[in-house]
Design a protein around this motif. Structure first.
Motif, PDB file in Angstrom:
ATOM      1  N   HIS A  28       0.283  -1.034  -4.867  1.00  9.18           N
ATOM      2  CA  HIS A  28      -0.084   0.380  -4.953  1.00  9.18           C
ATOM      3  C   HIS A  28       0.925   1.278  -4.254  1.00  9.18           C
ATOM      4  N   LYS A  29       2.042   0.754  -3.819  1.00  7.32           N
ATOM      5  CA  LYS A  29       3.123   1.632  -3.378  1.00  7.32           C
ATOM      6  C   LYS A  29       4.301   1.453  -4.330  1.00  7.32           C
ATOM      7  N   THR A  79       9.102  -5.686   9.300  1.00  6.47           N
ATOM      8  CA  THR A  79       9.270  -4.822   8.138  1.00  6.47           C
ATOM      9  C   THR A  79      10.758  -4.560   7.983  1.00  6.47           C
ATOM     10  N   HIS A 128       4.738  -1.095  11.368  1.00  9.76           N
ATOM     11  CA  HIS A 128       3.593  -0.346  10.878  1.00  9.76           C
ATOM     12  C   HIS A 128       2.384  -0.742  11.723  1.00  9.76           C
ATOM     13  N   GLY A 133      -2.558  -3.787   1.578  1.00 10.09           N
ATOM     14  CA  GLY A 133      -1.490  -4.325   2.406  1.00 10.09           C
ATOM     15  C   GLY A 133      -2.005  -5.020   3.658  1.00 10.09           C
ATOM     16  N   ALA A 134      -2.871  -4.342   4.387  1.00  2.06           N
ATOM     17  CA  ALA A 134      -3.366  -4.913   5.641  1.00  2.06           C
ATOM     18  C   ALA A 134      -4.156  -6.196   5.378  1.00  2.06           C
ATOM     19  N   SER A 178       6.983   6.068   4.079  1.00  2.00           N
ATOM     20  CA  SER A 178       6.245   4.824   4.232  1.00  2.00           C
ATOM     21  C   SER A 178       5.132   4.679   3.194  1.00  2.00           C
ATOM     22  N   ALA A 182       5.453  -4.036   2.186  1.00  5.22           N
ATOM     23  CA  ALA A 182       4.698  -2.920   1.619  1.00  5.22           C
ATOM     24  C   ALA A 182       5.634  -1.910   0.968  1.00  5.22           C
ATOM     25  N   ASN A 183       6.785  -1.711   1.594  1.00  6.95           N
ATOM     26  CA  ASN A 183       7.749  -0.739   1.068  1.00  6.95           C
ATOM     27  C   ASN A 183       8.948  -1.500   0.519  1.00  6.95           C
ATOM     28  N   THR A 201      -0.536  -1.416  11.144  1.00  4.52           N
ATOM     29  CA  THR A 201      -1.425  -2.488  10.664  1.00  4.52           C
ATOM     30  C   THR A 201      -0.960  -3.859  11.138  1.00  4.52           C
ATOM     31  N   HIS A 214       4.069 -10.016   1.992  1.00  3.11           N
ATOM     32  CA  HIS A 214       3.060  -9.309   1.208  1.00  3.11           C
ATOM     33  C   HIS A 214       3.706  -8.094   0.560  1.00  3.11           C
ATOM     34  N   ASP A 244       6.746  -7.949   6.004  1.00  2.00           N
ATOM     35  CA  ASP A 244       5.885  -6.874   5.520  1.00  2.00           C
ATOM     36  C   ASP A 244       6.642  -6.143   4.426  1.00  2.00           C
ATOM     37  N   ASN A 297       2.824  -4.274  -1.484  1.00  2.00           N
ATOM     38  CA  ASN A 297       1.800  -3.288  -1.820  1.00  2.00           C
ATOM     39  C   ASN A 297       2.045  -2.858  -3.261  1.00  2.00           C
TER      40      ASN A 297
END
Ligand code: PLP
Length: 480
Positions: free
Chosen positions: A262-263, A207, A163, A130-131, A69, A238-239, A165, A258, A236, A260
């Motif tokens: 940074h992932k 997600t 997740h 992300g959140a 994750s 993020a991933n 969040t 959204h 989501d 991430n």
């Protein structure tokens, strides 16, 4: 030892150059009354201090880091090089837009490519994580329903595999959260979703691939059910490491996404550094976004949409993270982006298939970028828990997978090898996992004692959580 403890009065680095402007004293009332504790050390001592700390931690550059994750993948140096260019680092957020056109072009291109990858029409780069992006997306949902005078929608549907969040963000946005159970194959229970869908539902947060690493095969039906009841669908993303360049949330029926950066898009994370959680949306929501880049014709400029939810962060968000993401996109290109996803999925399945005879999978199906093992049988047989295996991995220079998440799996270990690992690294990790399994059967005490090679061994995690000591206490709090 902390910098404050190594500090010696009078020591320091360079002197500031002599002041060449008039000095003005602060008014008496505005002056500091307590001593300002700044550590005083020589440059070499500071440098050694941080190098020493770096040696005691484990990063992607030190070894395998399959933290599910979190997508702890290697971030190519060229992205850092681009983000260090003076044209990007020496700008001021208050300088005129006409003098920052190059930076605005970066934002424009990043928006264009990430919209292409997600199937969205517009994107804001303001959210810092992300959140924060989730919260922004929920405010868009709220603004949309309010603009239609539709005020009875008070609920957000969140699958129980979400997740943590997601429910937190929904609650912060003033919604009540309705948890939708997963069925036995790890996907959303369609019947339960239908029961929950009604005219009090503002939207769904989902997600996909979900937190057990599975692509929900009913995804089109899910978004259809939510749209039918008048709700919006929030993805989501993020991933995105399993689907970028291959499947688009927009095509799955989602209205808001959204990411991430940074992932998935190559900014190192995990150390609390700046992140970026851009939010993309479909055209019909664009009028609610924070200030958006107007880019039809040069010069670029920012404009606040007429029904904007307002700004989510000062200025343009964490801009250098966007520079890294754009560099990543441009170096990988149209071919490289889907290839990265394919390799992430291949690596995860390779690891999964070589472990599943010893470490039962929570859901035994082809996974996306990550998978979840359940160690509950091992724990019953030997007393060795997911935590013990995680600690044992540390002695082999491997960062443990994510532990005890998602909550719906007992004794969970969630592994995400990422696309940047070689077959040799994966084989070595498989060997370590298998040897730890044998050790659990033969000499469990050894595993209870692990790790023995790290700077600290077992920490008192309960005390750390209940009574966290987050500040250094100075011995003398001298008053002025
Ligand atoms: C990491 C993650 C988040 C939260 O991102 P932050 O940047 O830590 O706020 C949200 N959803 C999923 C699925 C994640 O993996």
């Amino acid at each position: 030892m902390l910098l404050f403890e190594k500090s010696r009065p009078g020591r320091g680095c360079r002197e500031l150059p002599p002041c060449d402007v008039e000095t003005v004293s602060l008014p008496e009332n505005d002056r500091r009354r307590k001593t300002l504790h700044l550590p005083a050390l020589s440059e070499v001592d500071i440098s050694r201090h941080y190098s020493g700390l770096a040696r005691r931690t484990h990063g992607v550059n030190d070894g395998f880091y399959p933290l599910g994750s979190c997508t702890m993948k290697y971030n190519p140096g060229i992205n850092e090089a681009a983000a260090s260019l003076p044209g990007f680092t020496q700008i001021h957020p208050l300088q005129g837009e006409d003098t920052a056109q190059g930076c605005m072009e970066v934002l424009h291109l990043a928006e264009k490519y990430l919209c292409e990858i997600t199937g969205m029409d517009r994107m804001t780069f303001q959210p810092a994580a992300g959140a924060h992006g989730e919260f922004t997306g929920l405010l868009l949902i709220k603004a949309y329903h309010e603009s239609r005078q539709d005020r009875k929608r008070t609920k957000i549907l969140v699958p129980d595999s979400a997740h943590g969040t997601n429910p937190a963000s929904a609650s912060m946005a003033g919604y009540s959260v309705v948890s939708i159970p997963s069925n036995s194959d790890g996907c959303v229970d369609i019947e339960k979703l239908k029961e929950a869908a009604g005219d009090d539902v503002a939207g769904l947060m989902l997600t996909n691939p979900n937190t057990v690493g599975l692509f929900d095969r009913n995804i089109l039906e899910i978004t259809e059910i939510v749209h039918q009841c008048g709700g919006l669908c929030y993805y989501d993303g993020a991933n995105l490491n399993a689907v970028m360049g291959i499947a688009r949330p927009g095509d799955m029926g989602f209205d808001i996404v959204h990411l991430n950066l940074h992932k998935t898009f190559s900014t190192p994370h995990g150390g609390g550094g700046p992140g970026s959680g851009p939010v993309g949306c479909r055209e019909f929501l664009a009028d609610f976004l924070p200030s958006v880049l107007v880019s039809e014709k040069a010069p670029y400029r920012f404009e606040k949409p007429s029904q904007s939810i307002g700004e989510m962060k000062s200025f343009y968000g964490n801009f250098l993270v966007v520079v890294r993401a754009l560099t990543y996109l441009l170096t990988l290109g149209k071919e490289g982006i889907p290839e990265a996803s394919q390799n992430a999925v291949l690596n995860a399945n390779y690891l999964r298939c070589h472990l599943k005879d010893l470490y039962p999978m929570a859901y035994d199906a082809t996974c996306m970028h990550e998978f979840v093992m359940s160690l509950s049988d091992l724990k019953k047989e030997t007393g060795i828990s997911a935590m013990d295996i995680a600690k044992g991995l540390l002695d082999h220079g491997i960062h443990p997978p994510t532990m005890y998440f998602p909550l719906i799996v007992d004794e969970a270990l969630m592994a995400e090898p990422t696309e940047t690992e070689s077959r040799e690294t994966l084989d070595e990790a498989i060997g370590v996992f298998r040897s730890l399994y044998r050790l659990a059967q033969e000499d469990p005490e050894k595993l209870h004692a692990a790790p023995v090679t790290t700077p600290v061994t077992r920490l008192d995690e309960v005390t750390a959580a209940r009574h966290p000591v987050l500040r250094y206490e100075f011995q003398t709090e001298d008053e002025a």
